[in-house]
Motif scaffolding. Structure first.
Motif, PDB file in Angstrom:
ATOM      1  N   VAL A   5      33.298  34.416  67.420  1.00 36.46           N
ATOM      2  CA  VAL A   5      34.655  33.926  67.671  1.00 36.46           C
ATOM      3  C   VAL A   5      35.601  35.114  67.710  1.00 36.46           C
ATOM      4  O   VAL A   5      35.682  35.895  66.752  1.00 36.46           O
ATOM      5  CB  VAL A   5      35.088  32.925  66.582  1.00 36.46           C
ATOM      6  N   ILE A   6      36.325  35.239  68.824  1.00 33.08           N
ATOM      7  CA  ILE A   6      37.255  36.351  69.009  1.00 33.08           C
ATOM      8  C   ILE A   6      38.649  35.786  69.279  1.00 33.08           C
ATOM      9  O   ILE A   6      38.893  35.238  70.354  1.00 33.08           O
ATOM     10  CB  ILE A   6      36.826  37.254  70.191  1.00 33.08           C
ATOM     11  N   PRO A   7      39.578  35.871  68.318  1.00 33.80           N
ATOM     12  CA  PRO A   7      40.951  35.438  68.591  1.00 33.80           C
ATOM     13  C   PRO A   7      41.625  36.422  69.540  1.00 33.80           C
ATOM     14  O   PRO A   7      41.402  37.630  69.455  1.00 33.80           O
ATOM     15  CB  PRO A   7      41.609  35.471  67.211  1.00 33.80           C
ATOM     16  N   LEU A  67      41.881  31.482  64.862  1.00 36.64           N
ATOM     17  CA  LEU A  67      40.524  31.536  64.321  1.00 36.64           C
ATOM     18  C   LEU A  67      39.995  30.146  64.002  1.00 36.64           C
ATOM     19  O   LEU A  67      38.858  29.802  64.358  1.00 36.64           O
ATOM     20  CB  LEU A  67      40.506  32.398  63.061  1.00 36.64           C
ATOM     21  N   GLY A  71      39.107  28.348  67.171  1.00 36.33           N
ATOM     22  CA  GLY A  71      37.872  28.855  67.764  1.00 36.33           C
ATOM     23  C   GLY A  71      36.645  28.424  66.993  1.00 36.33           C
ATOM     24  O   GLY A  71      35.616  28.062  67.575  1.00 36.33           O
ATOM     25  N   ILE A  72      36.739  28.444  65.658  1.00 35.22           N
ATOM     26  CA  ILE A  72      35.610  28.028  64.831  1.00 35.22           C
ATOM     27  C   ILE A  72      35.348  26.537  64.991  1.00 35.22           C
ATOM     28  O   ILE A  72      34.198  26.082  64.960  1.00 35.22           O
ATOM     29  CB  ILE A  72      35.874  28.391  63.357  1.00 35.22           C
ATOM     30  N   ILE A  97      28.570  31.917  62.165  1.00 35.17           N
ATOM     31  CA  ILE A  97      29.792  32.267  62.897  1.00 35.17           C
ATOM     32  C   ILE A  97      30.181  33.683  62.519  1.00 35.17           C
ATOM     33  O   ILE A  97      30.238  34.026  61.334  1.00 35.17           O
ATOM     34  CB  ILE A  97      30.937  31.292  62.564  1.00 35.17           C
ATOM     35  N   MET A 104      33.228  36.539  63.240  1.00 35.72           N
ATOM     36  CA  MET A 104      34.575  36.707  63.774  1.00 35.72           C
ATOM     37  C   MET A 104      34.927  38.187  63.860  1.00 35.72           C
ATOM     38  O   MET A 104      34.485  38.995  63.045  1.00 35.72           O
ATOM     39  CB  MET A 104      35.606  35.982  62.905  1.00 35.72           C
ATOM     40  N   ASP A 118      38.099  41.017  65.898  1.00 30.16           N
ATOM     41  CA  ASP A 118      39.308  41.141  66.711  1.00 30.16           C
ATOM     42  C   ASP A 118      38.986  41.517  68.149  1.00 30.16           C
ATOM     43  O   ASP A 118      37.910  42.053  68.455  1.00 30.16           O
ATOM     44  CB  ASP A 118      40.246  42.187  66.092  1.00 30.16           C
ATOM     45  N   TYR A 144      31.796  27.596  55.743  1.00 30.91           N
ATOM     46  CA  TYR A 144      33.151  27.448  56.286  1.00 30.91           C
ATOM     47  C   TYR A 144      33.717  26.070  55.958  1.00 30.91           C
ATOM     48  O   TYR A 144      34.888  25.946  55.572  1.00 30.91           O
ATOM     49  CB  TYR A 144      33.130  27.658  57.799  1.00 30.91           C
TER      50      TYR A 144
END
Length: 407
Positions: free
Chosen positions: A28-30, A92, A95-96, A104, A106, A108, A185
């Protein structure tokens, strides 16, 4: 791919079709206006997945980019999830929410983290870890990658405070490259919407007894042509404030006990008479401040107990055997008895002061400091007793058993 909306605490994100085979890992990339670097980040993650034979996907949680980042990420092989609600934490979490992997990771979108290191995170998750943190100080920080105030002041101090407050060995509390299981999570039940999310992940993992490990990773100079979204002093304070709020022991208990002990020791000495300290002599004026210290200290210590009990009751932290054993003796009845004893003692001291005044015809006192040595302790006992009684009643309210509407 069909895309239905799902609400995750105010964050709307599309849910992928359940028919597709679930991958092992979701990256996951914000993203917010990262056109210069998003392609490289996605491709680096995709290449690492392929090279390590890890079944995975890359999800870019776009937080309203206006520079074409969405199209670039899609062309690079990512699935783009639009997140309307602004904020790093919201991006985030959105996306998650759309992630399909049981693991998962994460990181940047500015190119500062090496997604090629993702296999080392997956390895630790497969071995049973719930949260795997990257450690930039172990892996290396490239020249110019981190401002000196972050590298030598902010991160070391905040990480030290985190280790001290939460009794964890994590060396880099705020590394943005980290991985966790989907089950962990869900157990974290994250609430924050901004940069504090990074701290919340670590703190709740520790408080809930999850298995937390670290692996080395590098920090590279980011590829932005503009200032970063991070504001060191503001965001540093937000992280510190969040850690304090989750640690009543350090925010309330230790300062409260210290104040009470200092006030009682100093006050006990001053009740007997003036206290010479070299060229300075302390007297009833200092006795008054000693009494105030005791009151403030008791209030802080009681807040620590109440807030910790509430946090356990609300599921924000796990119960502790030592606290539960001690807390069983902190009852409404015990508080009422102790508070009443203090109130009675305060009344006795107050009556004694009035008796001294009456001996002088209720006129001007010849030696007011002698009377104040009765008045100040008496007032302290009265106020402290009332505080103890009221706090005990409030604790009794918190302890009331409740049931759901369907019970």
């Amino acid at each position: 791919m069909p895309s239905a909306g799902v609400l995750l605490r105010g964050v709307s994100a599309p849910v992928p079709s359940p028919a597709a085979a679930a991958p092992e890992l979701t990256v996951v990339i914000p993203c917010l206006n990262e056109a210069r670097t998003i392609t490289g980040c996605v491709r680096e993650a995709m290449d690492a997945l392929a090279a390590s034979s890890i079944a995975g996907e890359v999800v870019v949680a776009d937080n309203g980019s206006t520079d074409g980042s969405q199209d670039l990420a899609t062309k690079a092989g990512a699935r783009v999830v639009p997140i309307a609600v602004k904020g790093y934490g919201n991006a985030l979490r959105g996306g998650i929410a759309a992630a399909r992997g049981r693991f998962i990771l994460m990181g940047d979108a500015d190119g500062s983290y090496n997604f090629g290191h993702l296999p080392r995170f997956v390895e630790r998750l497969r071995a049973g870890a719930d949260l795997v943190m990257g450690n930039r100080f172990l892996g290396g920080i490239e020249p110019g990658a981190m401002p000196w105030k972050n590298r030598h002041i902010g991160n070391p101090i905040l990480s030290f405070i985190g280790r001290l407050f939460f009794r964890t060995g994590i060396g880099d509390f705020h590394c943005g490259l980290r991985a966790f299981t989907a089950d962990a999570y869900r157990r974290m039940d994250l609430r924050t919407t901004g940069m504090e999310l990074a701290s919340e992940i670590v703190i709740k993992s520790v408080l809930f007894g999850l298995r937390v490990e670290e692996v080395p990773t590098v920090l590279r100079k980011d590829g932005r042509d503009r200032p970063p979204h991070l504001r060191p002093w503001r965001d540093g304070w937000r992280h510190l404030r969040f850690m304090l709020l989750f640690s009543p022991r350090w925010l309330f208990w230790y300062p409260g006990i210290l104040l009470m002990a200092a006030g009682l020791l100093l006050g006990g000495a001053l009740v007997q008479g003036p206290l010479p300290l070299g060229r300075v002599t302390l007297d009833v004026h200092t006795l008054l401040f000693a009494a105030v210290a005791v009151l403030i200290g008791f209030q802080a210590a009681s807040f620590a107990v109440l807030s910790k009990f509430f946090a356990i009751r609300a599921g924000l932290r796990r119960a502790e055997a030592g606290f539960d054993e001690w807390f069983r003796h902190v009852t409404l009845e015990a508080g009422l008895v102790s508070g009443t004893v203090l109130v009675v003692l305060g009344l006795i001291l107050s009556v004694g002061a009035v008796w001294i005044w009456g001996g002088q015809g209720f006129g001007p006192l010849h030696n007011p400091t002698a009377t104040l040595r009765w008045v100040i302790p008496g007032a302290l006992c009265l106020v402290l007793g009332c505080q103890m009684i009221l706090t005990s009643f409030f604790l009794g309210v918190l302890r009331l058993d409740t049931r759901s509407e369907t019970a």
